[in-house]
Design an enzyme around this catalytic site. Structure first.
Site, mmCIF file in Angstrom:
data_model
loop_
_atom_site.group_PDB
_atom_site.id
_atom_site.type_symbol
_atom_site.label_atom_id
_atom_site.label_comp_id
_atom_site.label_asym_id
_atom_site.label_seq_id
_atom_site.Cartn_x
_atom_site.Cartn_y
_atom_site.Cartn_z
ATOM 1 N N HIS A 16 3.496 5.467 6.599
ATOM 2 C CA HIS A 16 3.432 4.291 5.705
ATOM 3 C C HIS A 16 3.238 4.767 4.267
ATOM 4 O O HIS A 16 2.174 5.271 3.920
ATOM 5 C CB HIS A 16 2.244 3.391 6.090
ATOM 6 N N HIS A 177 -2.585 0.334 7.859
ATOM 7 C CA HIS A 177 -3.755 0.624 7.014
ATOM 8 C C HIS A 177 -4.995 -0.167 7.414
ATOM 9 O O HIS A 177 -5.485 -1.000 6.643
ATOM 10 C CB HIS A 177 -3.444 0.444 5.519
HETATM 11 C C1 NCD Z 1 0.654 -1.638 -1.930
HETATM 12 C C2 NCD Z 1 1.600 -1.568 -3.113
HETATM 13 O O1 NCD Z 1 1.144 -1.316 -4.234
HETATM 14 O O2 NCD Z 1 2.813 -1.706 -2.919
HETATM 15 N N1 NCD Z 1 -0.680 -1.819 -2.429
HETATM 16 C C3 NCD Z 1 -1.822 -1.520 -1.791
HETATM 17 O O3 NCD Z 1 -2.881 -1.825 -2.323
HETATM 18 N N2 NCD Z 1 -1.826 -0.912 -0.624
HETATM 19 C C4 NCD Z 1 1.059 -2.721 -1.000
HETATM 20 C C5 NCD Z 1 0.356 -2.705 0.324
HETATM 21 O O4 NCD Z 1 0.591 -1.837 1.152
HETATM 22 O O5 NCD Z 1 -0.475 -3.598 0.545
HETATM 23 ZN ZN ZN Z 2 1.377 -0.192 1.789
#
Ligand code: NCD
Ligand code: ZN
Length: 350
Positions: A16, A177
């Protein structure tokens, strides 16, 4: 048994991450390609990579940004919208262009405005995905403003994920995540069709770290870091040797100006030192012997892909997280823990 000074494992994959597009894409891809053999590339561009044609074109741009001397395969994902055409998705999957599809609840995170407004609207798409055995990757947070930001993952699991998995027991789902004890427990006790990815930063920071001495926008990401007990539960699960939890950095670069702002963007850029950070966490927990499963074996098993043939060596040593990564005159990105020392070093790809 004393922990080893040098650890040789099969080359890992990142299940990811965000590469973005244009100049940022070109600047950040080498950090990932240097370490990982493959990566699941998120489609939340503006406009999103939603159709097979858009995703194929994005894959070409990622490949063009990959240094010639590194072997790296991007695994592309489709951004699901209320309007996703199941036939186009199935054709893209069949053709090998699209590995998986990503569910962003509309409004949940960066560039998710075109996401799914109600999961019922994509029922036909999800049924088709179950039939063709295409994994669904889930940003597992509800978006109703009435739900506290720290509860959004746990509420999503009860309101959306569990009913979905009951309705479509054959659909393979990756809860991306994960940040809560509830998510870790749900995946740990879930069936063969449910897996999770864990970021390096969620192994390391809790919500108090975001406010240590002041507000720290570079530690703001979604899902947001939770209480210490959740960090420990996620970490215990990630290092447990469970077969359906694997590495996904969620490295998400944003220009410094977009982070240090009155309304800063969510996302942590961890790509430059990703493997060293995971090695540090597993080492601290006496679980280095389980790092290979987490980083290099469990992901391919869930995605039904071969494991990588080459190997990497991590050695006890010192890696200093780099300073700002300059993209152009107006744009730089600050890596996670910039300037701090990590007690592991990626030595070689063999
Ligand atoms: C991600 C992004 O910036 O594209 N941001 C994050 O805080 N993880 C998007 C995501 O995976 O939620
Ligand atoms: Zn992400």
């Amino acid at each position: 048994m004393a922990a080893p000074e040098r650890l040789v494992i099969r080359r890992p994959d990142d299940w990811h991450l965000h590469f973005r597009d244009g100049a940022i894409l070109e600047r950040v891809v080498p950090y990932t390609a240097r370490q990982f053999a493959r990566a699941i590339v998120m489609p939340n561009l503006t406009p999103p990579a939603a159709t097979t044609a858009q995703i194929a074109a994005y894959r070409d741009r990622v490949l063009a940004a990959t240094p010639d001397d590194l072997s790296f395969t991007p695994l592309m994902t489709a951004y699901l919208t209320d309007k996703t055409d199941p036939d186009d998705l199935a054709r893209g999957h069949e053709a090998g262009v699209i590995t998986a599809a990503k569910l962003y609840p509309a409004g949940a995170t960066t560039n998710s405005d075109s996401g799914v407004t109600d999961i019922a609207k994509i029922d036909g798409v999800l049924r088709r995905m179950a039939e063709i055995d295409m994994p669904l990757l889930v940003h597992g947070e509800v978006t109703h403003g009435s739900v506290d930001i720290f509860d959004r993952e746990a509420v999503f699991i009860e309101e959306i994920l569990k009913p979905l998995m009951e309705r479509l027991p054959d659909l393979r789902v990756v809860l991306e995540h994960i940040t809560t004890a509830e998510a870790a427990e749900t995946v740990r006790t879930g069936g063969d069709t449910l897996a999770a990815t864990v970021t390096a930063h969620h192994l390391i920071i809790n919500r108090t770290d975001m406010f240590r001495g002041g507000i720290r926008p570079h530690l703001y990401c979604l899902p947001i870091a939770k209480r210490e007990r959740h960090r420990l539960a996620v970490r215990e699960f990630a290092t447990s040797g469970h077969p359906r939890v694997f590495l996904g950095t969620d490295s998400a670069p944003h220009p410094i100006g977009a982070k240090e702002s009155a309304c800063g963007c969510a996302g942590i850029f961890s790509a430059p030192t990703a493997l060293e950070l995971y090695a540090q966490a597993f080492d601290e927990d006496g679980a280095l012997d389980r790092l290979e499963g987490f980083a290099s074996l469990n992901g391919p098993a869930f995605y039904r892909l071969p494991v990588n043939d080459d190997r990497i060596a991590l050695v006890r040593g010192e890696t200093v997280a780099p300073g700002p990564v300059v993209v152009d005159e107006a744009t730089a990105i600050l890596p996670f823990q910039s300037g701090e020392t990590i007690p592991w070093r990626l030595e070689a790809v063999e």
